[in-house]
Motif scaffolding. Structure first.
Motif, short mmCIF file in Angstrom:
data_model
loop_
_atom_site.label_atom_id
_atom_site.label_comp_id
_atom_site.label_asym_id
_atom_site.label_seq_id
_atom_site.Cartn_x
_atom_site.Cartn_y
_atom_site.Cartn_z
N ALA A 155 0.80 -1.24 -0.08
CA ALA A 155 -0.03 -0.04 0.03
C ALA A 155 0.82 1.25 -0.02
N GLU A 156 0.55 2.16 -0.79
CA GLU A 156 1.11 3.30 -0.95
C GLU A 156 0.34 4.57 -0.50
N ALA A 157 0.89 5.41 0.26
CA ALA A 157 0.42 6.88 0.67
C ALA A 157 0.43 7.68 -0.39
N VAL A 162 -4.85 6.16 0.41
CA VAL A 162 -4.12 5.05 0.42
C VAL A 162 -4.30 4.31 -1.12
N LEU A 177 -2.10 6.02 5.66
CA LEU A 177 -1.33 4.76 5.78
C LEU A 177 -1.41 4.49 7.01
N GLU A 181 -2.01 0.83 8.96
CA GLU A 181 -1.04 0.30 9.47
C GLU A 181 -1.54 -0.34 10.87
N ARG A 191 6.21 -1.54 7.67
CA ARG A 191 6.21 -0.28 7.31
C ARG A 191 7.76 -0.44 6.65
N SER A 195 6.03 6.34 3.23
CA SER A 195 4.77 6.08 2.38
C SER A 195 4.41 4.78 1.76
N THR A 196 5.00 3.83 2.27
CA THR A 196 4.89 2.20 1.79
C THR A 196 4.80 1.18 3.04
#
Length: 247
Positions: A155-157, A162, A177, A181, A191, A195-196
């Motif tokens: 997943a990316e912010a 997201v 994000l 999480e 994490r 951002s990922t």
């Protein structure tokens, strides 16, 4: 205490309904939406963020997604809210109860009659649910797709959103994000960058590339930030050590 959503495209009627609901001591929170599309988006956002939604009080005749269509979409949610129709039309009662509505109120709504609907809503048993695989609902042009946690590779912010990456495609959902999480803590998500967030089960390789650690996730090569490198390495090693040995 109930958390509900009131939906009506006539603003005075919506404001009156929300006012009466807020006067009821059994109602903890009342959200409002002035059309079916906005209501669907709000419902998806509530579920995605882990908010509880116990019931929806909805009108039937609305432009775009009408009340019956919205109800059908809501019944497809993993934990569907209970439904109370509030309408000026008598001719849809059969369809409403086919959708297992708790009650069917005719406008103008009397406070005493609404109180009875709240009582029925409170007494109605929630649909029995097994412990399902956690899913994220994603709204796609009036349709709702449920993305299982297990299918998400990473997943990316993306600002206030997201982007969930799966083998079938990528989907935007309105949440942070950090919230995702927390929601998937203990489910093998790591994490790897500010951002990922990556699912350890989908990591096929960890290697150095140009002095930086990268992960191979499907066809994607994802960089690991320097501040997360040690933690990522330790979590991946622990994750794979904890896997049962093949027969």
């Amino acid at each position: 205490m109930l958390r509900v959503l009131a939906v009506d495209d006539e603003i005075p009627a919506l404001e009156e309904l929300a006012y009466l609901l807020r006067r009821d001591s059994r109602i903890e929170h009342v959200a409002t939406a002035s059309d079916g599309v906005r209501a669907l988006q709000d419902m998806v956002a509530m579920i995605a963020s882990g908010e509880r939604l116990d019931g929806v009080f909805l009108d039937i005749r609305m432009p775009g997604i009408d009340g019956l269509d919205l109800a059908r979409l809501a019944t497809g949610f993993p934990q569907p809210p209970r439904l109370v129709f509030v309408t000026a039309h008598e001719d849809c009662a059969v369809q409403a109860f086919e959708l297992e509505a708790v009650d069917y109120l005719l406008k103008p709504v009397r406070e005493q009659r609404l109180a009875e609907a709240v009582r029925r809503l409170e007494a109605a048993p929630a649909a029995p649910q097994p412990e399902p695989e956690d899913v994220i609902p994603v709204e796609l042009g009036g349709r709702t797709r449920f993305v299982p946690r297990q299918s998400v590779r990473f997943a990316e912010a993306r600002g206030d959103y997201v982007r969930l990456h799966t083998a079938e495609g990528a989907y935007l959902v309105r949440m942070s994000l950090a919230a995702l999480e927390r929601r998937w803590a203990g489910s093998g998500f790591i994490r790897v960058h500010r951002s990922t967030l990556v699912a350890a089960r989908h990591v096929s390789e960890m290697r150095f590339d140009g002095g930086r650690v990268v992960l191979q996730v499907g066809d994607e090569t994802l960089p690991v930030s320097r501040r997360h490198t040690r933690q990522v390495r330790e979590q991946l090693v622990r994750q794979f050590q904890d896997r049962p040995a093949p027969d």
